[in-house]
Every structure is written in C-alpha cells, then in structure tokens.
Design a protein around this motif. Structure first.
Motif, mmCIF file in Angstrom:
data_model
loop_
_atom_site.group_PDB
_atom_site.id
_atom_site.type_symbol
_atom_site.label_atom_id
_atom_site.label_comp_id
_atom_site.label_asym_id
_atom_site.label_seq_id
_atom_site.Cartn_x
_atom_site.Cartn_y
_atom_site.Cartn_z
ATOM 1 N N SER A 30 -3.208 3.288 -2.138
ATOM 2 C CA SER A 30 -3.294 2.764 -3.092
ATOM 3 C C SER A 30 -4.079 2.503 -4.095
ATOM 4 C CB SER A 30 -2.517 1.450 -2.871
ATOM 5 O OG SER A 30 -3.541 0.853 -1.589
ATOM 6 N N GLN A 49 -4.524 6.216 -5.961
ATOM 7 C CA GLN A 49 -3.391 6.544 -6.486
ATOM 8 C C GLN A 49 -3.154 4.982 -8.306
ATOM 9 O OE1 GLN A 49 0.104 6.605 -5.004
ATOM 10 N NE2 GLN A 49 -0.318 6.091 -2.729
ATOM 11 N N ASN A 71 3.549 1.760 -1.528
ATOM 12 C CA ASN A 71 4.606 2.320 -2.119
ATOM 13 C C ASN A 71 3.610 3.303 -3.416
ATOM 14 O OD1 ASN A 71 5.823 0.250 -2.105
ATOM 15 N ND2 ASN A 71 4.941 -1.351 -4.100
ATOM 16 N N ARG A 75 -0.521 5.634 2.230
ATOM 17 C CA ARG A 75 -1.360 4.262 1.671
ATOM 18 C C ARG A 75 -2.651 4.078 0.790
ATOM 19 N NH1 ARG A 75 2.784 3.356 6.161
ATOM 20 N NH2 ARG A 75 3.976 1.595 6.117
ATOM 21 N N PHE A 120 4.207 1.255 -8.753
ATOM 22 C CA PHE A 120 3.677 0.182 -8.916
ATOM 23 C C PHE A 120 3.199 -0.056 -10.093
ATOM 24 C CE2 PHE A 120 0.097 1.742 -5.367
ATOM 25 C CZ PHE A 120 0.484 0.637 -4.530
ATOM 26 N N PRO A 143 1.130 -1.084 0.001
ATOM 27 C CA PRO A 143 0.023 0.096 -0.267
ATOM 28 C C PRO A 143 1.022 1.130 0.192
ATOM 29 C CG PRO A 143 -1.174 -1.103 1.390
ATOM 30 C CD PRO A 143 0.374 -2.227 1.612
#
Length: 938
Positions: free
Chosen positions: A262, A265, A174, A260, A179, A172
């Motif tokens: 993710s 994102q 990253n 986090r 990713f 999470p």
C-alpha cells in the motif's frame, strides 16, 4: 536527486494554507487545565508521567518488537480514519478524533495489540475534565516529540463517542482508487494522503504476527520490520523510498505478491512528486506539522476546539482552603507553578501572592512561598513555589496576583489576564476531616451560613466496561452519583455538612461538594487518609501563622530554603527512609523490573500526585507482592516475573512519594518492593497434615463447589442479596456466610457476596482474572477487582477456564474433540439469555475445530473465499462454504473454504480468535492471521 523547485514551491504553498494560528495565555481556571498539566509536566514535582510511556523513543513496557510511540501515532490515525465529512451537515455520525476507536477493536480494521495497550494507558489519565479523544490527540503530539520530531500544535475540547463509528480505516489490500476515495471521505486530497502516510510511517513498522503476507515470520528481528532504518521521527521513509535502499515492507517484498504494498501505491499516486519534496528535512517536518495537526483537529462540526495550547507562565496548583477548629481562621495552601524555560529558576529571588480579601479590598501583607520542586516536559521547565498560611475568616480571600522578583531586583506581576486568580470561600471541602476506610468515602464540607441552596456531594468513579456489554471497551465509563449532604454543627460563620458513599476503589475516583453556583470539586479520593480527623467547635488555645513547605522532591534531609524573608517553620526535619512494614506487608528491598515484562503483572494503579506506600498496599490487598515505581506507579502480583532481582545499589529507589515526603516510592525501573509478612517469614508453609501448601483455587468448601470466575453486572451487583466484608475473609468463611443462598462469591480479596441469581451483565471470565489472595488465607484465591470467585451450593460444575461458560449441571454438554487433538474439550452451552460472545460448538453440519493460524506462505484454506466486513456471521460462512470439509472466518469479515488445511496452519490459543462477528456480536470471527475454524461432521 533533488525535487524540482516547482514541486517544493507547491508543497510550501500547501503548508502555508494550513498553518496553525497563534496561541494566547488562557485565563485560569480553564477547560484545558487538566490537559495542559498532562501535556507539559512530563517528569518531576507534580508531574503526570504521560511522557514516560514514550520516553525514550524506543520505549515499550511490552518488550522487544514494540514501540509505544509508533502505536500512539497509529492510534490517532485509526481513530480519525472513520470520518465522513459528507455527513457533516446531515446530523449523521461524522467521526474524527472522538475516541470511537475504543469500541472498534473487534471490527477487523484495527489489528494488533498496540491499540488495546494504548487505550489502557489513556484510561489511567481519563477523567471528567480530560476526554480520551483529547488524550488520543495528545498521544500524537507526544509520540512525535519524544522521537525528536517537531512540535505538533495541540488544542483541547474534543468529545468522546459512546459507540463505534462506521467501518472505513484504510487496509493494506485496498487499491489506490479505494485509498483515494477513503481519504477524500475524510477530507484529504492525494497530496494529503501521501504526506499523512509518510509522516505516520516514519515511526514503527509491521508485525509479522499480525500480517504474515506482508512480513514473513522469522525474517525480521523480533518479527517486527521497521518501515525505514530508524526508530526516530525523521525523513528516512522518504529518502530511502526515493534514493534507496527501500526496506518498507508495505512498498517492497512479499506484500507486492498479495497486493498489500500500500505504501508504494500511495507514494506513487502523484508520480513520487510529494515524496521527492519530503526528502528535504525541513519540508518533511513542515508537511508533517501541518498534516498531523489537521489530522488531530478533524472533529465533528459540533465540537469547538480551544486555542493552540501553550504553557501558562504562572499557574496555581492544588489550591485549598481549610476551616480550622473554632471557625476563626482558614488555612490557605497550594503551589504556584512558574515557567522557567526562558527565565531560569536561578534568576528568581522570590515569588509572592498579593491578595484581596473576600470583599475585594487589597491586603498589604503578601503571602510568601518556598521552593517545593521542579518539573519539565519535552520543551519546557517549571519551578513550584509552595505556601501555607492562616487567614482570618472574617476577611478571608477572594483573589490574588503573583509577584515575581528577580535576583537583579526587577519585578513581574501576573494577574491572570487582568482579573486575578479567583478563590471562593463559600464552599470548602474539609480534607483533614474526610477519609476513605474499607471502601467507604466520607466527605466533610464547610459551607458559609450565607449560602442557602442545598449542599450536594458528587462522586465520579471509573467503572470498567464489560466484554459482553453493548459497547465493550478497554476504557472505563465515568459514573457520577450525587448525594444530599447532612448538616451538622455550626462553627463560626460556617455550617458543617457530611455525607458517605461506598466506592469500589480510590483509583480514579473524584469527589467534590457544590451548593448552587459555589463548589469545591475535582478532588482525588486517593489523596485521603483512612481516618477522618476531628473539627472542634471551640478554638484551640493557640494558633500560628507561619509559612511551611508542603512537599519536597529532594531526597536530601537538608531544610528547604525559603525564597522570602519570612522564616520557615523550625519544626525538625524527619529523614526519609525505607518503611519496614506497611500493614500486613514487609519491605523486601529495591528491585529491578523483569526481563521484557513487568516484575508484577497482577494489577496496576497510578497516582502521580498523591501516591504513598499505604495507598499502594490498600490497592493491592489480596496480592502477595506489591511495589511502587517511578514515584506514582503501584504494581501488584502473586509472584515476581523472571529477571526481577534486588538492585545492586539499594539507594536506586530514590524517588520520594508525592503523597508522603518521608517515604521512598521506587525510581525509574526500580520498585520499592513489599511481600506479605506471612510469606516473607515462611515461604513454603506446611499444613497440619504435613503437606506444603500452594496458592490455588479452592475446588469445594462445605456444601459449595467452585463455579467459575465471573465479572460484576452492568450497573448492578452480580450477587447482591447479601454482603459480608472481612479482613480475614476465606472461601470457607464466605460460603458459610452465604449458606441461605444458592451462590457465594469472593471478590477483591476481602469481600463476600451472596445471591440466588446473577445480576444482568455478569459474565464468565478466565480463572486467571480471579487472581487476588484471600485476606484470611494467602493460599486461596478470592476474586479480584470486578471479578468474583463464584461457588454454587451442591453444584457439580468446577469450570471457569478461559473460553468456557459455567452453567448449571443440566446445561453441560460435550463438544467433539478437534481432528488431530488427543483431548476432549468440555464446555457449557449458552444460558437462555446469552450475555457475551461465545465459541459456538457447532454450526449446522459443522463442528468447531479450533482457532487456527494461517499456513506457511499460503492461506490455511485456499479453495474459495468470501468477504463481508459489515455483516459476516458464522452461519453465513458455513452457507457459503457448504460442501467443503473445512471453513473458517478470519479478520472479522473474511470467510475461507477448503478440503484440507495447508501446511503450517497450527492450533493457536483460543483467546487469539477474539474478533466479534460484525453480523452477530455474540459470535467470534477469528482475528488477524487467526481463523475460527469448523469441520464437516457428516
């Protein structure tokens, strides 16, 4: 808001490029036969029970806050995610769906209990014909389908890894750049990344226990926050992200502050274009079919997958030839499985076998069948037609086709793609003459005299992998042994061979016989009785050749009706009933499961094709209770967990045992329950001194003191100098038998082992692992499966608790108590050759403080941090945090320093800090939300 037409067109084009190819009927027998059975036979006659773990969609044996379907889907992604396509042609690890996940649970990238419990379920189905990698892929198919999602095309043929893959599962924290690079390394572009994340996150959610900086404890029901608002496989993950309200903890909330978030994102990586397209249900399902199929078909280039698996229209099951006494006749028996998804069973008048003799000549008399039962899966239904007929040895059989006659008079012939269904009578396992008694497997085979090659027996057992071994895993390894068989009598045109072999358990053990190119293999040891029958050279005075049913799933005692004109045997029907006693156990009634857990949690065994009450009693020897549930599930324990009570309706336990159609084997959420007769008649036995006895670890016996609970060795007995099995085994008897030796160990209730040293790989285990009751004294513990209650002569150590390492008295040392703790912990230093990870009492100037949780909305230690997910060790963290009062390692590769522990950080169970350090697998480096913590002593 509707997505632009151009976006939908782009997505649909993407789907078409990656659509699956067509599927064809395989030729039986096929390499995917075992997988096909597990995939389609979800419940009913001969069912495998795989679907039951994810049905309904909300199902979880672990109670509230867990969803098995979501855990299976997530396991598929995590197993695939270490793929590196750039190594594909370089002979280096490629990854993909290869079951390497089984060796990666301590690497810090696979947080949560779901991975371990998932693999434990798969371990029950794993065998020489069904790799764990195929089960992981099948788990994706089953989890989606059980939750009302689309059918994900499934292929077989994956190969299991034997070690962990490289690190690389997306985390999470990253950033989007990382990713994108990680998914590119797996072979997926940005659109793929978004689709895979959305399709994966339509099920399940985030556990506060594992990710406190994503979901704050106490803010979600059962500390489990769903990604969207439903448990089902639907496109709410997309519609709520685009249109609101978005409740995805990886998109909004406290995850944004810690970086986090993710999902936000990932989803916004293409300005939400893909997520907008996926707000259309048909587009969502189509994209998920494609991306999840590609995910489970990501395999090394050396692996060739099968065609997409479709159910057989007609498939043989359990076929067996058996030589009869005198050697003039063979019994040919088994089932024919007919798919009834389109053509219903009510439209079938009869099912017959048209066969050729052993020389290929057609035989005019067909073999008739009777209805045996029905089964079903997510999308298909099946009827089974049983037969048992005696054939002359001289003509025998070599193949058959299946003729189905409809109620309207129409006929269909199934010829196995033109070749017929093959049968060989050259090598035959004689099941009635084979048996398992006290762990000794005896196999008898009949081999045609014309076969001159050596005759061998092969036994394949599931051997648990030890926690301290180089490749620890919740999935056992398969160990095969080949033995020469000894020739005995000649009966008719057959030579009789036999061999015996000692096995640890019938559960999961397969055996077979082969000679040259001829074989009769993949037999279940659990299907054998405890007494080997006789096979006479002389022919019986009379024989019969009638069609008889081999089983029935019906609870009714009504006769089974034949679907042919051949009369059914007129033998009286034995009514099904509850069996009052099984060995030393007495029937207690039909019981419910417990509240949020199993009623019996000591051990479990599964056999959905041959379970009997007697088999469960044998598997649970040493336990106080055992019960059979759902037809093929056997559970053992020494007490009933809270909530397990007598069912209101005792008729609820209505499933017939698949291995004995005259016994009941529980039902869904109902156990046919048995208790040791001695306990049932006297719940609180009084000793000769008038003291009420309770089940306990015997602290000392004779000249021996308790040393601890130990595992078996790696491929070697922990104590192998002498062996004294006994159905009246006690600790006192065992140490007396082992009096010439330094160590005595009781295992599996009835076994006693002796030795002067431990075999390689034997390691300490928690006392609670040694949970089986001694067969000779229900108040004493005598080890368990692969666990020994060990005693040492004139020893002074009475240890064995979780986390400690029993050693000789000269090795015991004191460990300072943690600040704030009133107790003084004692442990033992590692032996000269350390065989498993241990809690290190000190690292330089630092002493072990304990396993600590993170603090409330802040790091427990937040003054400095260092990260190394590939080679972190305790020594490395101690060096980086030199001068600080405290330091701790979390999540395998994260090192945190501070001069005080922040508010909310509390002591956790030591076993919670279970991640191995990536730089030293003999050390523990915390876990998710858990720090292995040390404090400065100077």
């Amino acid at each position: 808001m509707k997505p632009p037409y151009s976006t939908i067109l782009t997505v649909l084009t993407w789907i078409a490029v990656f659509s699956s190819d067509g599927a064809a009927q395989p030729t039986w027998p096929s390499s995917i036969d075992e997988l096909e059975d597990v995939m389609f036979l979800g419940s009913g006659y001969r069912s495998r029970g795989f679907h039951s773990f994810v049905t309904p969609c909300s199902a979880s044996p672990d109670g509230p806050g867990r969803q098995t379907a979501a855990e299976w889907l997530r396991a598929g992604f995590h197993d695939m995610a270490t793929t590196d396509i750039y190594y594909a042609n370089k002979g280096i690890v490629h990854g993909g769906i290869d079951a390497s996940l089984a060796f990666e649970l301590n690497d810090g990238e696979d947080i949560g209990a779901g991975f371990n419990s998932t693999l434990l379920v798969y371990a029950n189905f794993f065998n020489s014909r069904l790799p764990v990698a195929d089960l992981i892929a099948l788990g994706v198919y089953a989890s989606v389908r059980a939750c009302s999602g689309p059918v994900i095309p499934m292929r077989g043929g994956r190969i299991d890894a034997t070690a962990a893959g490289p690190l690389g599962v997306p985390q999470p924290q990253n950033g989007i750049g990382q990713f994108t690079n990680q998914f590119a390394r797996m072979g997926f572009n940005v659109t793929d990344m978004i689709a895979m994340t959305a399709c994966g996150h339509t099920l399940g959610g985030v556990h506060a226990e594992d990710f406190t900086n994503i979901v704050a404890p106490g803010t979600a029901p059962n500390d489990f926050q769903l990604f969207d608002d439903t448990l089902e496989f639907d496109n709410n993950i997309a519609t709520r992200y685009i249109n609101g309200p978005d409740t995805d903890a990886l998109s909004i909330g406290i995850s944004t502050a810690s970086g986090r978030n993710s999902d936000f994102q990932v989803f916004s990586a293409d300005n939400n274009a893909t997520l907008q397209a996926m707000t259309v249900p048909a587009v969502f399902n189509s994209m998920c079919i494609s991306i999840l199929q590609r995910m489970i078909e990501t395999v090394p280039p050396t692996v060739t997958l099968s065609a997409v698996i479709e159910p057989y229209e007609v498939k043989p099951a359990g076929l067996q030839l058996t030589l009869l006494s005198g050697g003039t006749q063979l019994t040919f028996s088994g089932d024919i499985r007919v798919r009834t998804t389109v053509r219903s069973a009510a439209q079938i008048s009869s099912v017959q076998l048209l066969y050729t003799d052993r020389n290929g000549a057609s035989v005019s008399t067909p073999i008739d069948t009777v209805v045996a039962g029905t089964a079903s899966g997510f999308d298909d239904s099946f009827s089974f037609y049983s037969f048992s007929v005696d054939l002359p040895v001289t003509t025998s059989i070599s193949s058959f086709t299946v003729l189905i006659t409809g109620t309207d008079g129409t006929t269909e012939t199934y010829d196995n793609n033109g070749g017929g269904f093959p049968i060989s009578d050259s090598v035959i396992v004689q099941t009635p003459q084979s048996c398992v008694n006290n762990g000794d497997l005896t196999v008898v085979a009949a081999v045609r005299s014309s076969v001159t090659t050596p005759v061998n027996m092969t036994v394949t057992e599931k051997v648990p992998r030890k926690a301290g071994s180089p490749t620890p895993s919740p999935v056992p390894s398969l160990v095969s042994t080949t033995l020469d068989m000894v020739q005995g009598d000649t009966i008719g045109p057959y030579n009789i061979y036999s061999a015996s072999y000692s096995i640890a358990s019938v559960a999961g053990t397969k055996y077979g016989v082969a000679s040259g190119s001829f074989s009769d293999t993949f037999k279940d040891a659990s299907d054998l009785g405890t007494t080997c029958g006789s096979l006479n050279v002389s022919e019986p005075s009379s024989t019969s050749s009638s069609i008889v049913s081999t089983s029935s799933t019906s609870v009714s005692s009504s006769p089974i009706v034949s679907t042919s004109s051949t009369p059914v045997s007129s033998s009286p029907i034995v009514p099904i009933s509850s069996t009052p006693t099984i060995g030393a156990y007495s029937f207690q009634g039909c019981y419910t499961e417990a509240d949020s857990t199993r009623a019996l949690t000591g051990a479990s065994f599964f056999n959905y094709t041959g379970m009997t009450l007697e088999q469960c009693a044998t598997e649970c020897v040493g336990f106080s209770y055992w019960g059979v549930e759902y037809g093929g599930e056997c559970y053992c324990g020494n007490s009933l967990n809270t909530g397990s009570v007598l069912a209101t309706n005792q008729g609820d336990c209505s499933f017939v045992c698949p291995g004995n159609s005259y016994e009941y084997c529980g039902a869904g959420n109902r156990l046919e329950m048995y208790l040791l007769s001695s306990l049932a008649s006297s719940p609180s036995s009084i000793s000769s001194t008038g003291t009420t006895q309770t089940l306990h670890i015997v602290p000392s016996a004779g000249l021996y003191n308790y040393y601890g609970c130990y595992t078996e060795g790696d491929g070697d007995r922990a104590l192998g100098a002498a062996f004294y099995p006994s159905d009246t085994n006690t600790i006192e008897d065992c140490v007396a038998a082992c009096s010439p030796y330094l160590y005595a160990g009781a295992e599996y209730g009835r076994e006693c082992w002796c030795g002067n040293s431990f075999g390689a790989g034997s390691a300490p285990a928690p006392d609670s692992d040694c949970s089986m009751v001694c067969t000779g004294n229900q108040y004493e513990y005598c080890g368990a499966g692969n666990r020994l209650s060990v005693y040492i002569m004139n020893g002074t150590f009475a240890g064995g608790s979780a986390g400690s390492i029993p050693a000789s008295s000269s090795q015991i040392s004191s460990i300072p108590s943690s600040p704030g703790s009133s107790s003084t912990a004692t442990s033992a230093t590692a032996a000269a050759t350390q065989t498993g990870a241990t809690i290190k009492p000190s690292i330089g100037k630092y002493a072990y403080y304990g396993c600590q949780t993170e603090a409330t909305n802040i790091r427990a230690l937040n003054e400095a941090s260092y990260y190394n997910y590939t080679s972190m060790t305790l020594e490395m963290c101690a060096s980086d945090c030199g001068g600080y009062a405290y330091w701790g390692v979390e999540y395998g590769g994260e090192c945190y320093c501070g001069n005080s522990l922040n508010a909310g950080s509390t002591n956790a169970t030591e076993s919670d800090c279970s991640f191995l350090c990536p730089g030293d697998d003999l050390e523990y480096c915390g876990a998710g939300n858990r720090l292995s913590t040390y404090y400065l002593t100077e």
